[in-house]
Motif scaffolding. Structure first.
Motif, PDB file in Angstrom:
ATOM      1  N   THR A   1       0.849  -1.194   0.000  1.00 20.90           N
ATOM      2  CA  THR A   1       0.000   0.000   0.000  1.00 20.90           C
ATOM      3  C   THR A   1       0.880   1.237   0.000  1.00 20.90           C
ATOM      4  N   HIS A   2       0.393   2.276  -0.657  1.00 24.48           N
ATOM      5  CA  HIS A   2       1.154   3.518  -0.785  1.00 24.48           C
ATOM      6  C   HIS A   2       0.202   4.694  -0.621  1.00 24.48           C
ATOM      7  N   GLN A   3       0.629   5.690   0.162  1.00 18.25           N
ATOM      8  CA  GLN A   3      -0.197   6.875   0.400  1.00 18.25           C
ATOM      9  C   GLN A   3       0.623   8.125   0.127  1.00 18.25           C
ATOM     10  N   LEU A   4      -0.011   9.058  -0.525  1.00 10.80           N
ATOM     11  CA  LEU A   4       0.615  10.343  -0.823  1.00 10.80           C
ATOM     12  C   LEU A   4      -0.339  11.445  -0.383  1.00 10.80           C
ATOM     13  N   ALA A   5       0.203  12.443   0.309  1.00 17.03           N
ATOM     14  CA  ALA A   5      -0.591  13.592   0.721  1.00 17.03           C
ATOM     15  C   ALA A   5       0.192  14.861   0.428  1.00 17.03           C
ATOM     16  N   TYR A   6      -0.443  15.767  -0.300  1.00 12.75           N
ATOM     17  CA  TYR A   6       0.207  17.043  -0.615  1.00 12.75           C
ATOM     18  C   TYR A   6      -0.837  18.143  -0.567  1.00 12.75           C
ATOM     19  N   LYS A   7      -0.668  19.030   0.402  1.00  8.97           N
ATOM     20  CA  LYS A   7      -1.602  20.120   0.620  1.00  8.97           C
ATOM     21  C   LYS A   7      -3.023  19.574   0.756  1.00  8.97           C
ATOM     22  N   ASN A   8      -3.893  19.841  -0.211  1.00  7.53           N
ATOM     23  CA  ASN A   8      -5.293  19.433  -0.097  1.00  7.53           C
ATOM     24  C   ASN A   8      -5.609  18.168  -0.882  1.00  7.53           C
ATOM     25  N   PHE A   9      -4.569  17.504  -1.359  1.00  4.41           N
ATOM     26  CA  PHE A   9      -4.769  16.312  -2.189  1.00  4.41           C
ATOM     27  C   PHE A   9      -4.185  15.091  -1.500  1.00  4.41           C
ATOM     28  N   SER A  10      -4.893  13.961  -1.563  1.00  6.14           N
ATOM     29  CA  SER A  10      -4.355  12.702  -1.040  1.00  6.14           C
ATOM     30  C   SER A  10      -4.685  11.577  -2.011  1.00  6.14           C
ATOM     31  N   LEU A  11      -3.772  10.612  -2.087  1.00  5.73           N
ATOM     32  CA  LEU A  11      -3.912   9.485  -3.006  1.00  5.73           C
ATOM     33  C   LEU A  11      -3.455   8.219  -2.298  1.00  5.73           C
ATOM     34  N   LYS A  12      -4.223   7.141  -2.467  1.00 10.18           N
ATOM     35  CA  LYS A  12      -3.858   5.849  -1.905  1.00 10.18           C
ATOM     36  C   LYS A  12      -3.912   4.797  -3.006  1.00 10.18           C
ATOM     37  N   LEU A  13      -2.891   3.924  -3.039  1.00  9.47           N
ATOM     38  CA  LEU A  13      -2.825   2.831  -4.007  1.00  9.47           C
ATOM     39  C   LEU A  13      -2.459   1.555  -3.269  1.00  9.47           C
ATOM     40  N   GLY A  14      -3.044   0.439  -3.687  1.00  7.76           N
ATOM     41  CA  GLY A  14      -2.736  -0.827  -3.034  1.00  7.76           C
ATOM     42  C   GLY A  14      -2.877  -2.000  -3.984  1.00  7.76           C
ATOM     43  N   ALA A  15      -2.153  -3.086  -3.683  1.00  4.25           N
ATOM     44  CA  ALA A  15      -2.239  -4.311  -4.473  1.00  4.25           C
ATOM     45  C   ALA A  15      -2.027  -5.502  -3.547  1.00  4.25           C
ATOM     46  N   SER A  16      -2.702  -6.595  -3.855  1.00  6.23           N
ATOM     47  CA  SER A  16      -2.581  -7.810  -3.053  1.00  6.23           C
ATOM     48  C   SER A  16      -2.696  -9.025  -3.952  1.00  6.23           C
ATOM     49  N   LEU A  17      -1.773  -9.948  -3.794  1.00  9.51           N
ATOM     50  CA  LEU A  17      -1.818 -11.232  -4.504  1.00  9.51           C
ATOM     51  C   LEU A  17      -1.942 -12.336  -3.466  1.00  9.51           C
ATOM     52  N   VAL A  18      -2.996 -13.135  -3.588  1.00 10.76           N
ATOM     53  CA  VAL A  18      -3.277 -14.201  -2.627  1.00 10.76           C
ATOM     54  C   VAL A  18      -3.247 -15.551  -3.343  1.00 10.76           C
ATOM     55  N   GLY A  19      -2.550 -16.511  -2.756  1.00 11.14           N
ATOM     56  CA  GLY A  19      -2.570 -17.889  -3.239  1.00 11.14           C
ATOM     57  C   GLY A  19      -3.186 -18.786  -2.192  1.00 11.14           C
ATOM     58  N   ILE A  20      -4.162 -19.612  -2.582  1.00 16.37           N
ATOM     59  CA  ILE A  20      -4.899 -20.451  -1.633  1.00 16.37           C
ATOM     60  C   ILE A  20      -4.864 -21.900  -2.099  1.00 16.37           C
ATOM     61  N   SER A  21      -4.564 -22.783  -1.162  1.00 14.76           N
ATOM     62  CA  SER A  21      -4.580 -24.227  -1.409  1.00 14.76           C
ATOM     63  C   SER A  21      -5.513 -24.880  -0.406  1.00 14.76           C
TER      64      SER A  21
END
Length: 718
Positions: free
Chosen positions: A560-580
């Motif tokens: 996960t990644h978060q960016l905040a600058y003045k009045n703007f904010s952005l969040k990005l995330g990724a997840s890879l799951v393997g199930i057996s």
């Protein structure tokens, strides 16, 4: 009596250790204000940076931006969490890492919330109202030491508001929302009203009362509603109509180092099912009448919570809660006469019920040296109830209706230590011992590490052992007739799980005002002796029984990644799951494939605030990749396992929120499910046997793009 003897000896030991330790401790309450405070799984409220566990926080701001009324509205947007909606019964459940809602625990102020069939588990997300909350805290992975049975895949803790900054706070909300393209002020769409009053009676006393009404008029789609009289399978609704009413009250007192509060919630829900089969009744020489055999599901929940926390013997920190909860689901059956709008031949039965007495408490801050501290705790659970959502009711071997209300009890003690070897390295071991009335005694262990590097880099690692106890359905269901054979299994044993997690987080602040936060984590989990409803016989009739027969493995990489600058904010995330998952049906000579199957999730959100306009713009998006699992199948009386696939889909929400008149009036407008997701294709691929034709069906995930408009009035004064 053996369980009570062991419980008495254990709690006597706990009290004795507390008494001996009271001379060597130090006040741990600090007057400095923490920027972002978490309480879940902590000895005392502290900043996220100091927490040994990875804690995710859903803020009040996020909930406002989504115009969320219940948990289902919120959790659609978060990584590793899948919301499973069902239009056929109006419920929404949560799944994490491919494990269903029996493994994920939902709490309110650290008290597990009761449901029809569980305590903290199997929660219908649409039944959890968010009007009264301050924030939501989520911890992934095994939390068995601090939160007991069934906290296997993670926990979600709802923190409610317990104070006001002014003498009076009055808030009123009205929200109108379309259901897909359908809307009318009374019989189509979603209509929400809420009201809350909070008052600081004095410097020490605080009181609040509130109420919420949520009217979901159902989703017609190609159906024609309850007053349709043709026998063409068009009567009724695609998503069932639902009405909910919530009321709550709280009284709190705080002085110096002592705090106590009492909180009460009442929840009522009516879900209406309209049978597509219409029965005409001749009424010669007058016009024929029509009726249909309909039913209504009525849920009532009472929640009482008494909490006291503060200082014991001037130094020790204590926190004790006592709770009584009851949730009951009734089914009302009646013949609905369509033309005259009458309900006749009314019959009411209770088919799900849970009544719980619960208490938990902790004592900490034993030592003057802050390099080391110990927390001692207990948990008492006394559940009485029954449930059989799958079969509708319980029957004995002679097919007679029976009341098989059962009582399940556990008495737990647990302890954790926080070892701060220096300013950088912290270690937290923990152990819980649970004395069970129905099963053999269980235990959970954990070991957590946190290491702070230079340049604001935080490293964390944890390992844990936890357990899940069987629920009432799995233990006691017995339903047998000429077409069904579905049996519980009172000999079931608790499942055992092991989890491992590592993570790294870096936070950066720049002179320009830019802030960055980057996090990457990896986890692995095993669940042994997992309980599954499996086929035990094919001929002469198909028989199903709950058995400890499944083995589950999961690994996950998330970032996960978060960016905040003045009045703007952005969040990005990724997840890879393997199930057996591996199921061995020895009696039917069938074994499932235990290969790892993979699923990808992506999420993002962006907000932009324009202070000059008092306006906030928000957008949320989540991508759910293709999901696969092996499912039981039979062809020509031969059992096998086939690969089932659910197609990928994306979910997007957006809103604009603007305040007026010095924040006294607020308007939020937006859209849910902008990508117009309704049904997602699910298929079972045929195997090598030519008799296996590929089968497909559609899963209901949503009712299409919807629009909402919310008005909020806030009046705060001294």
């Amino acid at each position: 009596m053996q369980i009570y003897t062991k419980a008495f000896l254990s709690f006597s030991l706990l009290v004795g250790v507390s008494a001996l330790s009271q001379e060597t401790h130090k006040d741990s309450l600090k007057n400095n204000k923490l920027e972002e405070v978490v309480v879940t799984g902590q000895f005392e409220p502290q900043s996220i940076k100091k927490s040994v566990s990875n804690v995710r926080v859903i803020t009040k701001q996020d909930i406002k931006n989504l115009a969320a009324n219940n948990l289902s509205d919120v959790l659609n947007q978060y990584l590793n969490i899948t919301v499973q909606n069902s239009g056929s019964d109006g419920r929404s459940k949560v799944s994490m890492f491919g494990l269903d809602s029996q493994y994920f625990k939902i709490l309110v102020d650290n008290i597990p919330l009761v449901s029809d069939t569980g305590l903290g588990n199997n929660i219908d997300l649409t039944q959890v109202n968010l009007d009264d909350i301050e924030r939501i805290e989520i911890i992934e992975g095994s939390m068995g030491v601090t939160h007991g049975a069934n906290a296997v895949s993670g926990i979600l803790n709802i923190i409610t508001k317990k104070f006001t900054h002014t003498k009076w706070e009055i808030a009123a909300n009205v929200q109108e929302e379309t259901v897909g393209k359908e809307f009318a002020f009374f019989d189509k769409g979603r209509h929400i009203q809420s009201f809350k009053v909070s008052h600081s009676i004095s410097e020490n006393w605080f009181v609040s009362v509130g109420a919420n009404r949520n009217d979901f008029a159902g989703f017609f789609d190609d159906k024609k509603g309850k007053d349709y009289t043709e026998n063409d399978d068009k009567r009724g609704y695609r998503w069932l109509p639902k009405q909910q009413f919530v009321t709550n009250a709280m009284l709190g007192y705080t002085k110096d180092r002592f705090s106590i509060f009492y909180k009460f919630d009442y929840f009522n829900e009516n879900v209406d099912y309209y049978n597509p089969i219409v029965v005409p009744v001749p009424n010669y020489p007058f016009e024929s009448t029509y009726f249909s055999s309909d039913r209504r599901y009525v849920t009532n929940r009472f929640y009482h919570h008494l909490n006291s926390n503060g200082h014991l013997f001037t130094k020790l920190l204590y926190n004790v809660s006592l709770s009584f909860q009851k949730q009951q689901r009734d089914i009302e059956r009646f013949n609905y006469y369509i033309l005259s709008d009458e309900e006749r031949n009314y019959e009411k039965n209770n088919f799900q019920s849970k009544e719980v007495i619960y208490s938990t408490g902790t004592v900490s801050n034993f030592f003057t040296n802050k390099m080391f501290d110990v927390q001692l705790g207990y948990e008492l659970v006394n559940e009485k109830g029954f449930a059989s959502a799958a079969s509708g009711t319980f029957r004995d071997e002679n097919l007679q209706l029976v009341d098989i209300s059962k009582r399940l009890e556990n008495y737990d003690i647990f302890t954790s230590a926080e070892i701060n070897l220096n300013d950088k390295l912290s270690i937290r071991p923990g152990f819980r011992y649970s004395m069970q009335s129905q099963f053999e005694d269980q235990y959970a262990t954990s070991l957590g590490f946190r290491y702070l590097l230079k340049k604001n880099i935080e490293l964390r690692a944890s390992i844990g052992k936890s357990y899940r106890t069987p629920n009432f359905d799995e233990l006691y269901t017995y339903f047998v007739d000429s077409n069904h054979n579905l049996q519980g299994n009172a000999a079931l044993t608790p499942e055992e799980s092991f989890s491992y997690e590592v993570s790294a987080k870096k936070t950066s602040h720049f002179d320009s005002g830019l802030s960055l936060s980057n996090n990457v984590s990896a986890s692995y989990q095993e669940v042994n002796d997992r309980i599954s409803l499996i086929m035990t016989q094919i001929v002469p009739t198909m028989e199903y029984k709950y058995m400890n027969i499944d083995k589950y493995k999961m690994w996950n990489i998330s970032t996960t990644h978060q960016l905040a600058y003045k009045n703007f904010s952005l969040k990005l995330g990724a997840s890879l799951v393997g199930i057996s998952q591996k199921i061995d049906l020895a009696s039917l000579n069938a074994v499932s494939d235990d290969a790892f199957l993979y699923s990808l999730q992506l999420n993002s959100s962006a907000t932009y605030n324009i202070p000059k306009w008092n306006t906030m713009f928000s957008i949320y998006y989540k991508y759910n990749g293709k999901y696969q699992q092996y499912v039981q199948s039979t062809v020509n009386t031969v059992a096998s396992f086939e690969l089932s696939e659910v197609d990928s889909y994306g979910w997007m929400d957006a809103s604009v929120r603007k305040t007026f008149f010095k924040n006294k009036f607020e308007v939020t407008a937006g859209a849910r499910n902008i990508l117009n997701v309704t049904d997602v294709q699910s298929s079972i691929s045929g195997g090598g046997n030519s008799a296996h034709a590929a089968a497909s069906s559609a899963l209901q995930l949503g009712y299409g793009r919807s629009y909402f408009l919310k008005f909020t009035y806030n009046l705060n004064f001294n």
